[in-house]
Design a protein around this motif. Structure first.
Motif, mmCIF file in Angstrom:
data_model
loop_
_atom_site.group_PDB
_atom_site.id
_atom_site.type_symbol
_atom_site.label_atom_id
_atom_site.label_comp_id
_atom_site.label_asym_id
_atom_site.label_seq_id
_atom_site.Cartn_x
_atom_site.Cartn_y
_atom_site.Cartn_z
ATOM 1 N N ARG A 324 -61.684 -39.373 101.688
ATOM 2 C CA ARG A 324 -60.438 -39.122 102.414
ATOM 3 C C ARG A 324 -59.533 -38.179 101.632
ATOM 4 N NH1 ARG A 324 -63.479 -41.063 105.442
ATOM 5 N NH2 ARG A 324 -63.154 -42.875 106.816
ATOM 6 N N ASN A 328 -58.067 -34.521 103.091
ATOM 7 C CA ASN A 328 -56.642 -34.268 103.352
ATOM 8 C C ASN A 328 -55.863 -34.644 102.102
ATOM 9 O OD1 ASN A 328 -53.983 -34.087 104.259
ATOM 10 N ND2 ASN A 328 -54.416 -35.004 106.248
ATOM 11 N N ARG A 329 -55.879 -33.761 101.136
ATOM 12 C CA ARG A 329 -55.285 -34.066 99.832
ATOM 13 C C ARG A 329 -53.781 -34.283 99.922
ATOM 14 N NH1 ARG A 329 -57.092 -34.184 94.815
ATOM 15 N NH2 ARG A 329 -59.149 -33.600 95.607
ATOM 16 N N LYS A 330 -53.094 -33.495 100.737
ATOM 17 C CA LYS A 330 -51.638 -33.634 100.840
ATOM 18 C C LYS A 330 -51.246 -35.030 101.299
ATOM 19 C CE LYS A 330 -47.556 -31.626 103.059
ATOM 20 N NZ LYS A 330 -47.054 -30.586 103.995
ATOM 21 N N LEU A 331 -51.967 -35.574 102.292
ATOM 22 C CA LEU A 331 -51.666 -36.909 102.801
ATOM 23 C C LEU A 331 -52.050 -37.987 101.807
ATOM 24 C CD1 LEU A 331 -50.943 -38.943 105.054
ATOM 25 C CD2 LEU A 331 -53.309 -38.688 105.875
ATOM 26 N N TRP A 332 -53.282 -37.922 101.305
ATOM 27 C CA TRP A 332 -53.805 -39.029 100.511
ATOM 28 C C TRP A 332 -53.278 -39.063 99.087
ATOM 29 C CZ3 TRP A 332 -56.386 -43.288 102.066
ATOM 30 C CH2 TRP A 332 -56.726 -43.323 103.424
#
Length: 404
Positions: A324, A328-332
């Motif tokens: 994950r 989506n690095r910004k979210l996670w």
């Protein structure tokens, strides 16, 4: 707050034949119970929650004023009956004289629960100083019975009571009947009993709060369950290094629950065979935050140094988390929260969680104060997002891999 004059119930005594005691044309008055003011606050519900009803938090300021020279009151009871609607919860509930002052919030199920540190409370109760019993919660009315200490009368003075009322949508006023009972301690030659007259009270209701986002449905075991917004949902991923570490994680999870979080942990799993991979995937994806507990086995799994046949639960969960994060690095990067519990080391946080470059949460003791930074991060992250769901027809579950 309503500025309308309050209501007064006179406390009188009559003889056993219900005749007025004494030669005077009126009853002997022992005092009065007055409702001086009240407040009504709308409670924000989810759309279609509670069958489309509306909910309000009601505060009632009331006062017992006794007449000098009359016998003491052993106990008195203050109650309200709703003409339409029900009392979902009320405080004080059951208290002892030593009960401390507490602040409360209204949770998603319309229960009044103690507010955790850092949370703006909706209601406050001062120190009781006496024994109080509540009756009728869940019905159309509620009564609070105030008891004196042994060999003393109930103290006169001001008190406060709160209730959560669920009413039909569209009503503009809440009509209440205020009642009281009391037990006098008369002199031996008196042949009397208490008397009272109920009073009517009308509370103007403010406009209802805007509803939360619409509910959705989700299939659970072949049936449909309603999903409603809830408090922040947290998934806890950890390795079962040993029994002591496992107990520590459970104590940490229970502390988060007391702070108002919706916690998912394997140790809270109910009986029955489960597909733990599917459970982990669903709960990680549905969580507002995923807490990863630092430990030597967590480090070994997270950095690919552990036997692939050992700690399958940790391999599964960290594999999902890494996937994950890559997608989506910004979210996670915001959802993943590395936590170091008492007695553990910062060096046991896997490097992909960036323990040096980003925040981590080192907790030196399991108290609400010690969790302040972690709770602030969680609450700040969801303060503008009320879409977190909770399945009402099932208990919060976890995965119980014997060797996670």
């Amino acid at each position: 707050m309503d500025a309308t004059p309050g209501v007064t119930i006179d406390l009188a005594v009559v003889d056993q034949d219900s005749k007025r005691f004494g030669a005077a044309p009126g009853p002997i008055m022992t005092g009065a119970l007055r409702v001086h003011s009240w407040q009504a606050h709308p409670i924000r519900l989810a759309l279609e929650q509670f069958d489309g009803a509306e909910a309000y938090l009601i505060k009632l300021n009331h006062e017992l004023e006794t007449t000098p020279g009359t016998p003491e009151v052993n106990w008195f009871e203050f109650g309200v009956e709703l003409s339409d609607g029900s009392v979902v919860d009320a405080i004080p509930h059951h208290t002892k004289p030593s009960h401390p002052s507490l602040s409360y919030v209204v949770n998603d199920h319309l229960n009044l629960v103690p507010a955790a540190n850092g949370v703006t409370p909706a209601a406050h109760l001062p120190t009781a100083g006496e024994t109080i019993h509540a009756f009728g919660v869940g019905s159309g009315g509620v009564r609070w019975q105030h008891w004196a200490a042994p060999d003393s009368g109930v103290r006169p003075g001001s008190r406060v009571a709160w209730l959560v009322a669920l009413v039909k949508r569209g009503i503009t006023h809440l009509d209440l009947t205020v009642t009281t009972r009391f037990d006098q301690n008369p002199m031996p030659d008196w042949n009397v009993m208490p008397a009272l007259e109920p009073a009517e009270l009308r509370i103007k209701l403010p406009a209802p709060a805007h509803p939360r986002p619409a509910v959705t449905t989700h299939s659970v075991g072949g049936s449909t369950a309603v999903l409603l917004p809830s408090g922040p949902r947290v998934f806890i991923s950890y390795a079962q290094d040993n029994d002591a570490h496992k107990r520590l994680v459970r104590d940490f999870a229970n502390l988060l629950i007391r702070c108002g979080l919706d916690v998912r942990l394997d140790q809270f799993s109910g009986p029955g065979r489960k597909d733990w991979f599917l459970w982990a995937t669903e709960n990680i994806d549905d969580a507002d935050f995923v807490i990863v507990i630092a430990s030597p086995r967590c480090l070994a799994v997270g950095e690919g140094k552990a036997d692939r046949n050992e700690n399958p639960g940790m391999h599964c969960e960290l594999g999902i988390v890494r996937d994950r994060l890559q997608g989506n690095r910004k979210l996670w990067e915001q959802k993943l929260l590395p936590v170091v519990l008492p007695g553990e080391s910062l060096t046991n946080i896997p490097v992909f969680l960036q323990p040096q470059a980003m925040d981590r949460y080192e907790i030196d003791e399991l108290t609400e104060d010690a969790l302040s930074d972690l709770l602030a991060t969680i609450r700040h992250g969801i303060e503008d997002d009320s879409s977190s769901p909770v399945v009402l027809t099932a208990t919060n579950t976890g995965r119980a891999l014997a060797d996670s």
